[in-house]
Design a protein around this motif. Structure first.
Motif, short mmCIF file in Angstrom:
data_model
loop_
_atom_site.label_atom_id
_atom_site.label_comp_id
_atom_site.label_asym_id
_atom_site.label_seq_id
_atom_site.Cartn_x
_atom_site.Cartn_y
_atom_site.Cartn_z
N LYS A 1 0.83 -1.21 0.00
CA LYS A 1 0.00 0.00 0.00
C LYS A 1 0.87 1.26 0.00
CE LYS A 1 -3.60 2.33 2.72
NZ LYS A 1 -4.43 2.25 3.96
N ASN A 2 1.89 1.28 0.85
CA ASN A 2 2.78 2.45 0.92
C ASN A 2 3.53 2.65 -0.39
OD1 ASN A 2 2.06 2.98 3.56
ND2 ASN A 2 3.83 1.96 4.45
N PHE A 3 3.99 1.55 -0.98
CA PHE A 3 4.77 1.64 -2.22
C PHE A 3 3.92 2.21 -3.36
CE2 PHE A 3 6.12 -0.09 -6.30
CZ PHE A 3 7.44 0.32 -6.34
N CYS A 4 2.71 1.69 -3.51
CA CYS A 4 1.84 2.16 -4.59
C CYS A 4 1.48 3.64 -4.40
CB CYS A 4 0.57 1.32 -4.66
SG CYS A 4 0.86 -0.37 -5.25
N LYS A 5 1.29 4.05 -3.15
CA LYS A 5 0.98 5.45 -2.88
C LYS A 5 2.19 6.34 -3.20
CE LYS A 5 -0.99 8.48 0.66
NZ LYS A 5 -1.49 8.57 2.06
N ALA A 6 3.39 5.86 -2.88
CA ALA A 6 4.61 6.60 -3.19
C ALA A 6 4.81 6.72 -4.70
CB ALA A 6 5.82 5.91 -2.55
N LEU A 7 4.46 5.65 -5.40
CA LEU A 7 4.57 5.66 -6.86
C LEU A 7 3.61 6.70 -7.45
CD1 LEU A 7 6.39 3.97 -8.67
CD2 LEU A 7 4.50 2.39 -9.02
N ASP A 8 2.39 6.74 -6.93
CA ASP A 8 1.41 7.73 -7.39
C ASP A 8 1.90 9.16 -7.10
OD1 ASP A 8 -0.31 5.75 -8.24
OD2 ASP A 8 -1.43 5.67 -6.36
N PHE A 9 2.57 9.32 -5.98
CA PHE A 9 3.13 10.63 -5.61
C PHE A 9 4.07 11.13 -6.71
CE2 PHE A 9 5.98 13.61 -3.74
CZ PHE A 9 5.39 14.17 -2.62
N LEU A 10 4.97 10.26 -7.14
CA LEU A 10 5.96 10.65 -8.16
C LEU A 10 5.30 10.97 -9.50
CD1 LEU A 10 8.80 8.07 -7.36
CD2 LEU A 10 8.57 10.44 -6.59
N PHE A 11 4.26 10.21 -9.84
CA PHE A 11 3.53 10.51 -11.08
C PHE A 11 2.78 11.84 -10.96
CE2 PHE A 11 3.86 5.88 -12.07
CZ PHE A 11 4.41 6.02 -13.34
N ASP A 12 2.25 12.13 -9.77
CA ASP A 12 1.48 13.36 -9.57
C ASP A 12 2.33 14.61 -9.73
OD1 ASP A 12 -0.83 11.97 -9.18
OD2 ASP A 12 -0.83 12.09 -7.00
N ILE A 13 3.62 14.52 -9.42
CA ILE A 13 4.48 15.70 -9.58
C ILE A 13 5.16 15.70 -10.95
CG2 ILE A 13 4.87 15.96 -7.10
CD1 ILE A 13 7.59 14.62 -7.45
N ALA A 14 4.65 14.82 -11.84
CA ALA A 14 5.10 14.78 -13.25
C ALA A 14 6.58 14.43 -13.40
CB ALA A 14 4.80 16.12 -13.94
N MET A 15 7.07 13.54 -12.56
CA MET A 15 8.45 13.09 -12.70
C MET A 15 8.57 12.18 -13.92
SD MET A 15 10.90 11.09 -9.94
CE MET A 15 11.08 12.54 -8.90
N GLN A 16 9.67 12.28 -14.63
CA GLN A 16 9.90 11.46 -15.81
C GLN A 16 10.02 9.98 -15.42
OE1 GLN A 16 9.97 12.57 -19.09
NE2 GLN A 16 9.24 14.47 -18.13
N THR A 17 9.56 9.13 -16.32
CA THR A 17 9.53 7.69 -16.02
C THR A 17 10.90 7.14 -15.69
OG1 THR A 17 7.65 7.40 -17.51
CG2 THR A 17 8.86 5.43 -16.89
N GLU A 18 11.93 7.57 -16.42
CA GLU A 18 13.28 7.04 -16.16
C GLU A 18 13.78 7.43 -14.77
OE1 GLU A 18 13.76 10.60 -19.05
OE2 GLU A 18 12.41 8.89 -18.75
N ASP A 19 13.37 8.61 -14.29
CA ASP A 19 13.77 9.04 -12.95
C ASP A 19 13.02 8.23 -11.89
OD1 ASP A 19 15.54 11.09 -13.81
OD2 ASP A 19 13.83 12.40 -14.22
#
Length: 571
Positions: free
Chosen positions: A327-345
């Motif tokens: 649960k924590n990992f998926c939420k952290a992953l969503d966090f990175l997508f929400d701030i528009a971080m590039q996929t490779e980063d």
């Protein structure tokens, strides 16, 4: 006691015609049968114009329930236990029955007279007594039957389940989800229950399993369930342990569970890792039948990671599959997508910081931006430059505010708290802060010492409890722990489980252990000491007390004790 007044209604006389049914959508009804007609009549009673009703006394209710019991037992021939259970465990039916009578009159007498001439539909109270709600019962009542004896097959299968020990209150779920169970010919259901015992399960566990998962009794023995059971055996778990992982609220897909176990085996999890994973996180398999494993795996593949890279990440971070970590990992992953971080980063952060992503519950990007007074693209840049800064500022845990105080190296601190989280310490607790001060070493070193105890033969849950009782155990190096365990089991001859009762054994220095146990062994050889005294009796007492009870008890004891101290000190 005064209940809600609008629960009851004032009785009004209704004149029945043989062929008519009186119906009112606002009324309380009860299906009855008149001896003068084979048709099922529906009697309606409206509340008084004032909308109020008169309370039926508790004494009257008790008497009325006794009347219902006598009707079922004496008139209808139910066994004493069955009649008592139905009369006491069908409250909705009972209230509906009482609503037919004027509470100002003798309800007990009225009910007795009513039942003398109007037999009830027995399926209604019977199904309610099995744990079903009135709404569920409506669709389950047979259309052309009134008496339970009219369905002798159903009644026989009910008795088989009852006599086997399945709680009546659980049978409603079984009837609703798998009615086929109640349609078997004589002897078949009993043989199916026995077949599950033949798989190596105790009767108590079979009762729990079929109560929680009724489809197990439909058809032959569930082959997929049997295969999951074999997995348990191969992983060194007792088959009966599966009973501790199921509940009546769950829905279990044994085929998907089997696929999940096969998948984790292909990923590279060892039997020992799978055993520990299931013991510490049974929800991984039994909540959603392993679905979360595939969800996490799919998200990693969508990032662009290759199959072997995902396998490697799973192997490096086996704890990521726990319910909380996933649960924590998926939420952290969503966090990175929400701030528009590039996929490779994102892939880089996932590859290097997966354990931390699974260990902490994070605030949302909007909250973090507001607290730091930065825009999303600026936050994205901060995280790219220093991913550890992300956990510092975004974690919901109050202990993050002490990152710099607790350690000059944030990564060491975060890894340490991640390890403690896996032990069961809550992130926002004083226990966590206290443990951070008690445990010495990096997170990976603490994990290595923990694994050392598990690999020695102790259950992981036992080790967790042991460490919480004596945190200083993990302050010993792995080599020293191995040496003390070897001394305990191979030289002293004590079972490994002895450290569970006295974990402090692992914290004493080897000099004290060697001196005292050598003296004790010498006494034991001469019959001057009892065999297998507890570790605490030998180690925990003061020097003066040890000399009194383990040295002076033998004439040659003092000389031997001096000799041991000198030889061991010289060595």
């Amino acid at each position: 006691m005064i209940a809600n007044l609008d629960k009851f209604v004032v009785f009004s006389h209704v004149v029945y015609d043989k062929s008519d049914v009186v119906q009112n959508p606002c009324s309380v009804s009860l299906n009855v049968r008149s001896f003068r007609s084979s048709r099922l009549l529906c009697e309606s009673v409206q509340s008084s114009s004032s909308g109020l009703a008169i309370q039926i006394s508790r004494t009257a209710k008790t008497g009325a329930r006794d009347v219902l019991f006598e009707y079922l037992h004496s008139t209808r021939g139910f066994s004493f236990m069955d009649a008592e259970h139905i009369s006491k465990n069908s409250p909705h039916f009972f209230e509906k029955l009482l609503s037919k009578f004027d509470p100002e009159e003798d309800v007990v007498k009225s009910l007795s007279k009513f039942l003398r001439y109007n037999p009830i539909n027995e399926f209604e109270p019977f199904l309610e007594s099995l744990g079903l709600s009135p709404a569920e019962i409506t669709s389950l009542i047979p259309q052309r039957l009134m008496f339970l004896t009219d369905d002798s097959v159903m009644l026989e299968n009910f008795r088989v389940l009852r006599d086997y020990g399945i709680p009546r209150i659980k049978m409603g779920k079984m009837y609703k989800e798998s009615r086929e169970i109640f349609e078997y010919d004589y002897g078949i259901l009993a043989s199916k229950l026995k077949a599950y015992e033949n798989l190596g399960l105790s009767k108590a566990i079979v009762i729990k399993l079929v109560s929680c998962c009724p489809p197990l009794l439909v058809g032959g023995v569930d082959a997929e369930f049997a295969a999951v059971l074999e997995w348990f055996k191969e992983l060194g778990m007792k088959k009966d342990e599966i009973g501790g992982f199921v509940s009546g609220k769950g829905i279990y897909d044994w085929g998907r569970m089997l696929d999940t176990l096969d998948f984790l085996d292909r990923v590279g999890y060892t039997d020992e890792q799978l055993h520990n994973l299931l013991k510490t996180n049974p929800a991984l398999l039994f909540q959603g039948s392993g679905k979360k494993v595939y969800v996490l795996f799919g998200r990693l593949l969508k990032l662009g990671l290759k199959m072997n890279e995902v396998y490697s990440l799973f192997m490096q971070n086996p704890h990521i599959l726990s319910v909380k970590c996933t649960k924590n990992f998926c939420k952290a992953l969503d966090f990175l997508f929400d701030i528009a971080m590039q996929t490779e980063d994102i892939v880089h952060i996932v590859s290097t910081r997966m354990e931390l992503m699974g260990s902490y519950s994070l605030k949302g990007p909007r909250t973090v931006c507001r607290e730091l007074n930065v825009k999303r693209d600026e936050l994205c840049q901060i995280i790219k430059e220093d991913p550890l800064k992300w956990f510092d500022v975004a974690s919901k845990s109050k202990i993050q505010s002490s990152v710099r105080v607790a350690s000059k190296d944030p990564s060491t601190f975060l890894e340490k708290t991640a390890f403690l989280s896996r032990l069961g310490y809550l992130e926002n607790s004083d226990e966590m802060l206290k443990a951070l001060k008690q445990f010495r070493g990096r997170g990976d070193q603490l994990q290595e010492r923990f694994d050392c105890l598990v690999n020695a033969g102790l259950d992981s849950n036992v080790v967790k409890n042991l460490i919480k009782q004596a945190p200083m155990v993990l302050n010993q190096s792995k080599d020293l722990l191995e040496k003390k365990i070897d001394c305990l089991t191979n030289w002293l001859g004590y079972p490994l489980e002895s450290v569970v009762a006295f974990p402090a054994y692992l914290c004493y220095d080897m000099e004290r252990i060697n001196q005292r146990f050598s003296m004790y062994a010498w006494l034991r050889e001469r019959g001057a000491a009892k065999s297998m005294l507890s570790l605490s009796t030998i180690l925990a007492c003061s020097d003066a007390r040890f000399v009194k009870y383990f040295v002076l008890v033998h004439p040659e004891g003092p000389a031997k004790w001096d000799s041991l101290k000198n030889s061991l000190n010289t060595a």
